[in-house]
Design a protein around this motif. Sequence first.
Motif, PDB file in Angstrom:
ATOM      1  N   LEU A  35       0.826  -1.203   0.000  1.00 47.72           N
ATOM      2  CA  LEU A  35       0.000   0.000   0.000  1.00 47.72           C
ATOM      3  C   LEU A  35       0.863   1.256   0.000  1.00 47.72           C
ATOM      4  CD1 LEU A  35      -2.809  -1.032   2.525  1.00 47.72           C
ATOM      5  CD2 LEU A  35      -2.907  -1.044   0.030  1.00 47.72           C
ATOM      6  N   GLU A  36       1.918   1.263   0.793  1.00 47.00           N
ATOM      7  CA  GLU A  36       2.793   2.441   0.869  1.00 47.00           C
ATOM      8  C   GLU A  36       3.500   2.704  -0.459  1.00 47.00           C
ATOM      9  OE1 GLU A  36       3.842   2.338   5.676  1.00 47.00           O
ATOM     10  OE2 GLU A  36       5.229   1.438   4.211  1.00 47.00           O
ATOM     11  N   GLU A  37       3.914   1.645  -1.124  1.00 45.01           N
ATOM     12  CA  GLU A  37       4.584   1.811  -2.415  1.00 45.01           C
ATOM     13  C   GLU A  37       3.628   2.408  -3.452  1.00 45.01           C
ATOM     14  OE1 GLU A  37       7.014  -0.780  -5.811  1.00 45.01           O
ATOM     15  OE2 GLU A  37       6.181  -1.777  -4.050  1.00 45.01           O
ATOM     16  N   SER A  38       2.383   1.929  -3.459  1.00 43.97           N
ATOM     17  CA  SER A  38       1.419   2.439  -4.438  1.00 43.97           C
ATOM     18  C   SER A  38       1.084   3.911  -4.163  1.00 43.97           C
ATOM     19  CB  SER A  38       0.141   1.604  -4.410  1.00 43.97           C
ATOM     20  OG  SER A  38      -0.525   1.710  -3.168  1.00 43.97           O
ATOM     21  N   ILE A  39       0.993   4.285  -2.898  1.00 44.13           N
ATOM     22  CA  ILE A  39       0.738   5.688  -2.548  1.00 44.13           C
ATOM     23  C   ILE A  39       1.885   6.563  -3.004  1.00 44.13           C
ATOM     24  CG2 ILE A  39       0.547   7.290  -0.589  1.00 44.13           C
ATOM     25  CD1 ILE A  39      -0.990   5.004   0.871  1.00 44.13           C
ATOM     26  N   ASP A  40       3.102   6.093  -2.786  1.00 45.08           N
ATOM     27  CA  ASP A  40       4.279   6.861  -3.187  1.00 45.08           C
ATOM     28  C   ASP A  40       4.327   7.033  -4.715  1.00 45.08           C
ATOM     29  OD1 ASP A  40       6.757   8.155  -2.337  1.00 45.08           O
ATOM     30  OD2 ASP A  40       7.778   6.559  -3.415  1.00 45.08           O
ATOM     31  N   ASN A  41       3.899   6.016  -5.446  1.00 46.92           N
ATOM     32  CA  ASN A  41       3.913   6.074  -6.905  1.00 46.92           C
ATOM     33  C   ASN A  41       2.896   7.071  -7.460  1.00 46.92           C
ATOM     34  OD1 ASN A  41       5.937   4.179  -7.190  1.00 46.92           O
ATOM     35  ND2 ASN A  41       4.535   2.452  -7.403  1.00 46.92           N
ATOM     36  N   MET A  42       1.850   7.369  -6.702  1.00 46.38           N
ATOM     37  CA  MET A  42       0.811   8.283  -7.183  1.00 46.38           C
ATOM     38  C   MET A  42       1.062   9.739  -6.794  1.00 46.38           C
ATOM     39  SD  MET A  42      -1.453   6.877  -9.081  1.00 46.38           S
ATOM     40  CE  MET A  42      -2.942   7.863  -8.994  1.00 46.38           C
ATOM     41  N   LYS A  43       2.041   9.965  -5.939  1.00 48.93           N
ATOM     42  CA  LYS A  43       2.315  11.336  -5.505  1.00 48.93           C
ATOM     43  C   LYS A  43       2.968  12.141  -6.628  1.00 48.93           C
ATOM     44  CE  LYS A  43       2.987  10.598  -0.514  1.00 48.93           C
ATOM     45  NZ  LYS A  43       3.969  10.721   0.581  1.00 48.93           N
ATOM     46  N   THR A  44       2.637  13.414  -6.682  1.00 45.24           N
ATOM     47  CA  THR A  44       3.280  14.318  -7.638  1.00 45.24           C
ATOM     48  C   THR A  44       4.209  15.300  -6.938  1.00 45.24           C
ATOM     49  OG1 THR A  44       1.379  15.821  -7.501  1.00 45.24           O
ATOM     50  CG2 THR A  44       1.371  14.184  -9.283  1.00 45.24           C
ATOM     51  N   GLU A  45       4.236  15.264  -5.614  1.00 47.01           N
ATOM     52  CA  GLU A  45       5.141  16.125  -4.851  1.00 47.01           C
ATOM     53  C   GLU A  45       5.431  15.477  -3.500  1.00 47.01           C
ATOM     54  OE1 GLU A  45       1.818  19.163  -2.948  1.00 47.01           O
ATOM     55  OE2 GLU A  45       2.777  19.683  -4.863  1.00 47.01           O
ATOM     56  N   ALA A  46       6.517  15.920  -2.879  1.00 44.04           N
ATOM     57  CA  ALA A  46       6.925  15.348  -1.593  1.00 44.04           C
ATOM     58  C   ALA A  46       5.956  15.765  -0.488  1.00 44.04           C
ATOM     59  CB  ALA A  46       8.343  15.802  -1.260  1.00 44.04           C
ATOM     60  N   GLY A  47       6.008  15.041   0.624  1.00 39.06           N
ATOM     61  CA  GLY A  47       5.168  15.374   1.771  1.00 39.06           C
ATOM     62  C   GLY A  47       4.057  14.370   1.970  1.00 39.06           C
ATOM     63  N   ASP A  48       3.438  14.449   3.143  1.00 38.83           N
ATOM     64  CA  ASP A  48       2.349  13.544   3.471  1.00 38.83           C
ATOM     65  C   ASP A  48       1.058  13.974   2.776  1.00 38.83           C
ATOM     66  OD1 ASP A  48       4.105  12.198   5.037  1.00 38.83           O
ATOM     67  OD2 ASP A  48       3.333  12.954   6.953  1.00 38.83           O
ATOM     68  N   VAL A  49       0.220  12.993   2.467  1.00 39.63           N
ATOM     69  CA  VAL A  49      -1.076  13.262   1.835  1.00 39.63           C
ATOM     70  C   VAL A  49      -2.189  12.771   2.750  1.00 39.63           C
ATOM     71  CG1 VAL A  49      -0.165  13.096  -0.504  1.00 39.63           C
ATOM     72  CG2 VAL A  49      -1.072  11.040   0.612  1.00 39.63           C
ATOM     73  N   ASP A  50      -3.386  13.331   2.564  1.00 33.36           N
ATOM     74  CA  ASP A  50      -4.572  12.793   3.216  1.00 33.36           C
ATOM     75  C   ASP A  50      -5.074  11.625   2.379  1.00 33.36           C
ATOM     76  OD1 ASP A  50      -4.546  14.636   5.282  1.00 33.36           O
ATOM     77  OD2 ASP A  50      -5.797  16.078   4.193  1.00 33.36           O
ATOM     78  N   LEU A  51      -5.489  10.547   3.029  1.00 35.01           N
ATOM     79  CA  LEU A  51      -5.941   9.350   2.327  1.00 35.01           C
ATOM     80  C   LEU A  51      -7.367   9.014   2.727  1.00 35.01           C
ATOM     81  CD1 LEU A  51      -5.176   6.914   0.464  1.00 35.01           C
ATOM     82  CD2 LEU A  51      -4.591   5.680   2.565  1.00 35.01           C
ATOM     83  N   LEU A  52      -8.237   8.912   1.719  1.00 35.70           N
ATOM     84  CA  LEU A  52      -9.603   8.471   1.954  1.00 35.70           C
ATOM     85  C   LEU A  52      -9.645   6.977   1.659  1.00 35.70           C
ATOM     86  CD1 LEU A  52     -11.482  11.360   0.076  1.00 35.70           C
ATOM     87  CD2 LEU A  52     -10.573  11.322   2.396  1.00 35.70           C
ATOM     88  N   LEU A  53      -9.932   6.182   2.666  1.00 35.30           N
ATOM     89  CA  LEU A  53      -9.889   4.725   2.534  1.00 35.30           C
ATOM     90  C   LEU A  53     -11.312   4.184   2.454  1.00 35.30           C
ATOM     91  CD1 LEU A  53      -7.735   2.506   2.442  1.00 35.30           C
ATOM     92  CD2 LEU A  53      -7.954   2.275   4.907  1.00 35.30           C
ATOM     93  N   THR A  65      -1.991   3.084  10.250  1.00 34.89           N
ATOM     94  CA  THR A  65      -1.072   4.138   9.809  1.00 34.89           C
ATOM     95  C   THR A  65      -0.286   3.664   8.591  1.00 34.89           C
ATOM     96  OG1 THR A  65       0.702   3.379  11.279  1.00 34.89           O
ATOM     97  CG2 THR A  65      -0.811   5.062  12.146  1.00 34.89           C
ATOM     98  N   LEU A  66       0.061   4.620   7.725  1.00 34.23           N
ATOM     99  CA  LEU A  66       0.845   4.316   6.530  1.00 34.23           C
ATOM    100  C   LEU A  66       1.890   5.401   6.325  1.00 34.23           C
ATOM    101  CD1 LEU A  66      -2.104   3.313   4.174  1.00 34.23           C
ATOM    102  CD2 LEU A  66      -0.221   1.792   4.809  1.00 34.23           C
ATOM    103  N   LYS A  67       3.087   5.008   5.960  1.00 35.09           N
ATOM    104  CA  LYS A  67       4.149   5.980   5.703  1.00 35.09           C
ATOM    105  C   LYS A  67       3.772   6.847   4.512  1.00 35.09           C
ATOM    106  CE  LYS A  67       7.982   4.474   3.954  1.00 35.09           C
ATOM    107  NZ  LYS A  67       9.257   3.727   3.794  1.00 35.09           N
ATOM    108  N   GLY A  68       3.990   8.147   4.649  1.00 40.31           N
ATOM    109  CA  GLY A  68       3.664   9.078   3.571  1.00 40.31           C
ATOM    110  C   GLY A  68       2.246   9.601   3.624  1.00 40.31           C
TER     111      GLY A  68
END
Length: 523
Positions: free
Chosen positions: A395-413, A424-427
């Motif tokens: 899950l963390e790898e897929s989130i990182d692949n979808m980011k367009t900029e550094a920093g933490d994102v809000d995630l709607l699960l 909890t998830l990194k990023g």
Amino acid sequence: MEYRLGVDVGGTNTDAVILTEKNEVIAHTKSHTTPDIQTGITNSVNKVLQNVNFDKSAISTAMLGTTQCTNAIVERKNLNSVGVIRLGYPATLSLPPFTDWPADLVKALHPLTATLHGGNEFDGRKISQFDDAEVTSTLEKWRGKVSSLAVIGVFSPVNDEEEKRVAELAHQLYGDNFPVSCSAAVGSLGLIERENATILNSALNQVMQRTADGFINSLQQAGVSAATPYLCQNDGTLMSIDYARQHPILTIGSGPTNSIRGAAYLSSLENAMVMDIGGTTSDLGVLVNGFPRESSVAVDVGGIRTNFRMPDILSIGLGGGSIVRQQEDGSVTVGPDSVGYQIEDKALCFGGDTVTTTDIAVRLGQAQIGDPQLVQKKISLEFAQKAAAKIKAMLEESIDNMKTEAGDVDLLLVGGGAIVAPQTLKGVGKIYRDSLGSVANAIGATIAQIGGEYERLYTYDKVPRKEALADAQQKATDQAVQAGADGSTAHLVSVEETPIAYAPGNTTKVKLKVVGSLHIAGQ
């Protein structure tokens, strides 16, 4: 009081919800998808109606999100035989239609192709003179050999008159109801990708007819005969049944976009990352100003490179039914295969003999499903922790692949399989969950508006920018009205202007989108 019914058919589950005029969810249900789409829809609709006590005639609209067109392409089943007419002779002969297509898909379409005179340069100048007799002769030869037609003109998004003329001639010869797909109404600039998308649109005609008829029949069997039916598009909006019959390719990718829109509704956020964990896959998308972020690159559909609009979605083989295995070296693998809709027969917690991610969640106390005692007997804590670490890493790898900029994102699960995700998830800054998250896809289908999109090259030196944007907005509004929108409610939601390098006259690609409320007959 009027109500709306939303249905979303996934690979594992078919979800249904009922909303009030104020978008309040008053009933929801989830049942297994069936091999034939109609039975699963009927089951879900009947089930959700058991939870309400109003007259069924109060349901004014019904929306369907479905993966049937996607599945047909991937499985190479139930596709039309397609005749392909390309207008661009002799300039395009070096790269014929179906170049670089998978051989099995080409075989499934039984195609006939012809490159004829016609087509335009980017500025509207003719490549060669269009010839009615040439088109008519080709269509006469193909009579009875094709069941749909794809028409592609070079730079037809600039001028689509020749494509429309071919459609007119085809209807004169083959009948008014013969399916003809014109590329200017399907894809974007770029001949080969637009051609590919148009061919696929033509190939999906009978799949969409069966899907639309199945949905209408399901509604009638359930007694919801007064509802106006709609299908979900892949940009988070809706289209009428008639429009969907002409543009079936626009349903591809609609499942994840429904989830994104539903997640936005449940969280009241307009900008966030959304992860929909189903029974087989996890689909990750991005919410931008309340709508799914669109892919900026050509998208492969069933191994075919296309350029029709598609949401920017990343899918991984991780869901609530994904099979978990221990390898000989002690490592643990998760998926990509899944027990899918058979989870209640095969998962350990339901008395089965297959270890799934749901069993891992139950073993670690993340979910209370089935019989926890069955899981504790067969899964060691060490194995469960290894599996959970693998799930977290995926899950963390897929989130990182979808980011367009550094920093933490809000995630709607959201999604029925969201129970397998850790707290909890990194990023990720904050994870939003909702008790209705398991049916977010059906909610997204139900709250959607009608959308229209238009793209064209304008030369600002010849057509003033203000005039060009007004023209594009009117064309997008016209498309939304064709799809079932109330024109008086249509409003602009996005504008993209891309200058074309090396083109004279300040040439700019304008892409514009509008959305409007449903047009309900009699209102």
